[in-house]
Design an enzyme around this catalytic site. Sequence first.
Site, mmCIF file in Angstrom:
data_model
loop_
_atom_site.group_PDB
_atom_site.id
_atom_site.type_symbol
_atom_site.label_atom_id
_atom_site.label_comp_id
_atom_site.label_asym_id
_atom_site.label_seq_id
_atom_site.Cartn_x
_atom_site.Cartn_y
_atom_site.Cartn_z
ATOM 1 N N ASP A 10 -17.770 22.202 -65.985
ATOM 2 C CA ASP A 10 -18.137 21.226 -67.028
ATOM 3 C C ASP A 10 -17.077 20.128 -66.995
ATOM 4 O OD1 ASP A 10 -19.485 20.086 -69.277
ATOM 5 O OD2 ASP A 10 -18.012 20.984 -70.615
ATOM 6 N N TYR A 42 -18.238 12.661 -69.102
ATOM 7 C CA TYR A 42 -19.194 12.296 -68.062
ATOM 8 C C TYR A 42 -20.335 11.448 -68.655
ATOM 9 C CZ TYR A 42 -17.661 15.883 -64.581
ATOM 10 O OH TYR A 42 -16.993 16.640 -63.660
ATOM 11 N N GLY A 43 -20.606 11.688 -69.946
ATOM 12 C CA GLY A 43 -21.857 11.227 -70.559
ATOM 13 C C GLY A 43 -22.112 9.739 -70.599
ATOM 14 N N CYS A 73 -23.190 21.997 -68.075
ATOM 15 C CA CYS A 73 -23.108 20.618 -68.545
ATOM 16 C C CYS A 73 -24.492 19.986 -68.407
ATOM 17 C CB CYS A 73 -22.091 19.879 -67.671
ATOM 18 S SG CYS A 73 -22.010 18.110 -67.966
ATOM 19 N N ASN A 74 -25.052 19.551 -69.530
ATOM 20 C CA ASN A 74 -26.381 18.924 -69.495
ATOM 21 C C ASN A 74 -26.357 17.626 -68.699
ATOM 22 O OD1 ASN A 74 -28.249 20.245 -71.895
ATOM 23 N ND2 ASN A 74 -26.085 20.428 -72.298
ATOM 24 N N THR A 75 -25.262 16.871 -68.839
ATOM 25 C CA THR A 75 -25.173 15.576 -68.165
ATOM 26 C C THR A 75 -25.170 15.758 -66.650
ATOM 27 O OG1 THR A 75 -23.804 14.863 -70.024
ATOM 28 C CG2 THR A 75 -23.895 13.408 -68.111
ATOM 29 N N CYS A 181 -25.861 19.013 -75.410
ATOM 30 C CA CYS A 181 -24.558 18.847 -74.752
ATOM 31 C C CYS A 181 -23.758 20.098 -75.081
ATOM 32 C CB CYS A 181 -23.860 17.599 -75.295
ATOM 33 S SG CYS A 181 -22.139 17.445 -74.769
ATOM 34 N N THR A 182 -23.192 20.731 -74.074
ATOM 35 C CA THR A 182 -22.529 22.020 -74.313
ATOM 36 C C THR A 182 -21.321 21.887 -75.245
ATOM 37 O OG1 THR A 182 -21.382 21.720 -72.191
ATOM 38 C CG2 THR A 182 -23.305 23.148 -72.203
ATOM 39 N N HIS A 183 -20.706 20.712 -75.274
ATOM 40 C CA HIS A 183 -19.585 20.521 -76.213
ATOM 41 C C HIS A 183 -20.027 20.705 -77.669
ATOM 42 C CE1 HIS A 183 -17.443 18.672 -72.827
ATOM 43 N NE2 HIS A 183 -16.358 18.649 -73.568
HETATM 44 N N1 DGL Z 1 -20.595 19.016 -71.876
HETATM 45 C C1 DGL Z 1 -21.314 18.047 -71.206
HETATM 46 C C2 DGL Z 1 -22.799 18.053 -71.431
HETATM 47 O O1 DGL Z 1 -23.341 19.101 -71.707
HETATM 48 C C3 DGL Z 1 -20.673 16.722 -70.864
HETATM 49 C C4 DGL Z 1 -20.137 15.907 -71.966
HETATM 50 C C5 DGL Z 1 -19.443 14.673 -71.429
HETATM 51 O O2 DGL Z 1 -18.539 14.831 -70.602
HETATM 52 O O3 DGL Z 1 -19.832 13.578 -71.833
HETATM 53 O O4 DGL Z 1 -23.458 17.055 -71.302
#
Ligand code: DGL
Length: 257
Positions: A10, A42-43, A73-75, A181-183
């Site tokens: 992630d 990443y988003g 990570c969804n992104t 988003c996993t966060h």
């Molecule tokens: N945890 C990530 C997700 O599920 C990425 C969040 C990020 O880095 O913007 O999208």
Amino acid sequence: MNKQPIGIFDSGIGGLSILEEINRVLPNENIIYLADNKNCPYGNKDKSDILKLSLKNASLLIKMNCKAIVIACNTATTNAIKEIRDSLSIPVIGIEPAIKPAILNTKTNKIGVLATEKTLTSRLFNKTSNKFSKKVEIYEQIGYGLVDLIEKGKIKETRDLLKSLIDPMLQSNIDQLVLGCTHYHFLIPLIKKILPKNINIQDPNEAIAKQTKKILTINNIQNSLENKYKNIIYVNGKTEIIKNMIKLNGEVNSLDF
Ligand code: DGL
């Protein structure tokens, strides 16, 4: 039987919520987790950068002898899973916003999706949401600024921001809130305080862990030894928050990748 580790990555701490679930569902499996927090978030990056970073993480996990990869990570999943799968010969499991369970549960026919910009604008997400959009109305909301605060361990400080992002969806009468988003998993206690009781939170972590188990079984690569899992986490930026936030059987190491 296969003693090789499962690799997870992630952009930071978000995927640790999936790691915990995988430890629970697959207690014999050792894990290597890459937290690419040097490049977080990443988003809001270009798709080409997300792709480059995701391929870099995946190829490091291959060098570390992983038998399967979970993109926590969804992104990264919505922007890079096809290319990652094309470049590897091991199973790759991804995570996408849980629209389907939300649709199965909605009574108002209105669901909200809170996710990063690049998840919501990805082709994969739009393909899924277009498929269902005749049945329900989908309200998308970019979680501006949330990941930055979560990475700093400032969970409580997200409250006002979170409320301002969720309120418009509540006014639109959603009864399902998809955490894309996993966060955001770490915000659930706070989100529960903001949401009225009739609104469900859809968080797919358990489903991802079960899917990982299924894929290992199908490919006959599960570790059936009487082995208690061990997690090895590699972080290329700051390590303190990760060490504080998570109770792990394992170790957190710095590594430049
Ligand atoms: N945890 C990530 C997700 O599920 C990425 C969040 C990020 O880095 O913007 O999208």
